[in-house]
Design a protein around this motif. Structure first.
Motif, PDB file in Angstrom:
ATOM      1  N   LEU A   1       0.767  -1.091   0.110  1.00  0.00           N
ATOM      2  CA  LEU A   1       0.091   0.067  -0.016  1.00  0.00           C
ATOM      3  C   LEU A   1       0.912   1.290   0.132  1.00  0.00           C
ATOM      4  O   LEU A   1       0.652   2.138  -0.620  1.00  0.00           O
ATOM      5  CB  LEU A   1      -0.869  -0.101   1.191  1.00  0.00           C
ATOM      6  N   SER A   2       2.012   1.208   0.879  1.00  0.00           N
ATOM      7  CA  SER A   2       2.928   2.391   0.761  1.00  0.00           C
ATOM      8  C   SER A   2       4.296   1.865   1.123  1.00  0.00           C
ATOM      9  O   SER A   2       4.395   0.920   1.697  1.00  0.00           O
ATOM     10  CB  SER A   2       2.396   3.367   1.857  1.00  0.00           C
ATOM     11  N   ALA A   3       5.167   2.518   0.495  1.00  0.00           N
ATOM     12  CA  ALA A   3       6.676   2.200   0.787  1.00  0.00           C
ATOM     13  C   ALA A   3       7.575   3.425   0.543  1.00  0.00           C
ATOM     14  O   ALA A   3       7.000   4.156  -0.392  1.00  0.00           O
ATOM     15  CB  ALA A   3       6.880   1.211  -0.111  1.00  0.00           C
TER      16      ALA A   3
ATOM     17  N   LYS B   1      11.563   5.180   1.767  1.00  0.00           N
ATOM     18  CA  LYS B   1      12.885   5.018   2.480  1.00  0.00           C
ATOM     19  C   LYS B   1      13.011   5.128   4.182  1.00  0.00           C
ATOM     20  O   LYS B   1      13.685   4.683   4.719  1.00  0.00           O
ATOM     21  CB  LYS B   1      14.126   5.888   2.073  1.00  0.00           C
ATOM     22  N   HIS B   2      11.931   5.998   4.319  1.00  0.00           N
ATOM     23  CA  HIS B   2      11.942   6.453   5.880  1.00  0.00           C
ATOM     24  C   HIS B   2      11.021   5.765   6.736  1.00  0.00           C
ATOM     25  O   HIS B   2      10.663   5.976   8.034  1.00  0.00           O
ATOM     26  CB  HIS B   2      11.656   7.976   6.053  1.00  0.00           C
ATOM     27  N   LEU B   3      10.129   4.825   6.019  1.00  0.00           N
ATOM     28  CA  LEU B   3       8.803   4.274   6.768  1.00  0.00           C
ATOM     29  C   LEU B   3       8.869   2.891   6.445  1.00  0.00           C
ATOM     30  O   LEU B   3       9.334   2.636   5.491  1.00  0.00           O
ATOM     31  CB  LEU B   3       7.496   4.892   6.550  1.00  0.00           C
ATOM     32  N   ASP B   4       8.449   1.943   7.640  1.00  0.00           N
ATOM     33  CA  ASP B   4       8.350   0.560   7.319  1.00  0.00           C
ATOM     34  C   ASP B   4       7.146   0.394   6.323  1.00  0.00           C
ATOM     35  O   ASP B   4       6.195   1.099   6.347  1.00  0.00           O
ATOM     36  CB  ASP B   4       7.972  -0.143   8.350  1.00  0.00           C
ATOM     37  N   PRO B   5       7.316  -0.338   5.394  1.00  0.00           N
ATOM     38  CA  PRO B   5       6.232  -0.804   4.128  1.00  0.00           C
ATOM     39  C   PRO B   5       5.031  -1.089   4.992  1.00  0.00           C
ATOM     40  O   PRO B   5       4.929  -1.820   6.041  1.00  0.00           O
ATOM     41  CB  PRO B   5       6.884  -1.891   3.270  1.00  0.00           C
ATOM     42  N   GLU B   6       3.830  -0.657   4.412  1.00  0.00           N
ATOM     43  CA  GLU B   6       2.398  -1.083   4.802  1.00  0.00           C
ATOM     44  C   GLU B   6       1.939  -1.999   3.743  1.00  0.00           C
ATOM     45  O   GLU B   6       1.854  -1.482   2.374  1.00  0.00           O
ATOM     46  CB  GLU B   6       1.553  -0.094   5.267  1.00  0.00           C
ATOM     47  N   ILE B   7       1.338  -3.084   4.034  1.00  0.00           N
ATOM     48  CA  ILE B   7       0.789  -4.047   2.962  1.00  0.00           C
ATOM     49  C   ILE B   7      -0.768  -4.225   3.479  1.00  0.00           C
ATOM     50  O   ILE B   7      -1.219  -4.183   4.502  1.00  0.00           O
ATOM     51  CB  ILE B   7       1.403  -5.412   2.941  1.00  0.00           C
ATOM     52  N   VAL B   8      -1.680  -4.798   2.367  1.00  0.00           N
ATOM     53  CA  VAL B   8      -3.013  -5.168   2.561  1.00  0.00           C
ATOM     54  C   VAL B   8      -3.424  -6.084   1.602  1.00  0.00           C
ATOM     55  O   VAL B   8      -2.653  -6.488   0.779  1.00  0.00           O
ATOM     56  CB  VAL B   8      -3.809  -3.750   2.297  1.00  0.00           C
TER      57      VAL B   8
END
Length: 237
Positions: free
Chosen positions: A121-123, A125-132
């Motif tokens: 869902l979002s990726a 360099k500064h945040l852990d990836p979010e998946i759905v």
């Protein structure tokens, strides 16, 4: 080569004028409209998705928005499943309600080690990836969710991308699955992170499909070589 500026004539002609050009790995857009490469490899395009990217089989997988991936549940917390996409990447965050129709009462219970098919869902360099485990546009699972049974096989990133093309034979030069499907029943889920899940009738069938995919990938087989490999393998089983 890295730093090469691309001309407009190499860009895909979109199937719809309303479809924005999507840049994949290996490309950088410098304002206002200069498109250049950041890595070496063949330049590939998908007209249907109006996407363009540089193929690179040797690099590590870097999560990109909208990528379909196969992940393993590492552990869970109150509202999240923390999932491993690749050994070198940060754990991805999967909300426990990020499944089609999920509520606090009906959400799936996934113990550590569970396999899931998900979308990034979002990726960044500064945040852990979010998946759905659903399509954000439709709210439907569309095959995503827990992968039960079967086996996971490692393939190159390039092979994964080819398997995800809408026209495998025409655009990806792959016929191995079509040839197999005439003789073997199986399910498959392809992760852009270089993992493919296979479930056939029995362990032998599952291993057969997975190993043929890996050999096609490792040996860079042509279409005719893929057909010969399938025939030879089926004769010996």
């Amino acid at each position: 080569m890295p730093g090469e500026v691309l001309s407009e004539d190499v860009l895909p002609i979109p199937s719809s004028a309303a479809t924005a050009l999507k840049l994949g790995p290996g490309l950088r857009l410098s304002p206002p409209s200069t498109l250049s490469t950041t890595s070496s490899g063949p330049l590939c395009a998908d007209r249907k998705k109006n996407a363009i990217w540089v193929e690179n089989n040797t690099g590590r997988y870097i999560p990109q928005n909208n990528d379909l991936i196969i992940a393993t549940v590492h552990h869970s917390s109150t509202d999240w499943y923390h999932c491993s996409i690749m050994p070198h990447t940060a754990l991805a965050q999967l909300p426990q309600l990020a499944f089609e129709g999920a509520t606090k009462k009906t959400r799936p219970q996934l113990p550590p080690g569970s396999l899931i098919y998900a979308r990034v869902l979002s990726a960044s360099k500064h945040l852990d990836p979010e998946i759905v485990c659903y399509n954000p546009s439709t709210g439907k699972s569309e095959g995503m969710g827990e992968l039960k049974g079967g086996m996971v096989f490692d393939i190159s990133l390039g092979m994964a991308r080819r398997l995800l093309l809408s026209k495998q034979a025409e655009e990806g030069k792959l016929v191995v699955l079509d040839e197999l499907a005439e003789h073997v029943s199986f399910e498959i889920a392809v992760g852009r992170n270089g993992r493919v899940w296979v479930k056939a009738d029995g362990v032998q069938g599952t291993i057969l499909v997975g190993k043929l995919l890996q050999e096609t990938d490792a040996s860079a087989l042509t279409i005719e070589e893929q057909r010969k490999l399938v025939k030879k393998t089926l004769r010996s089983t």
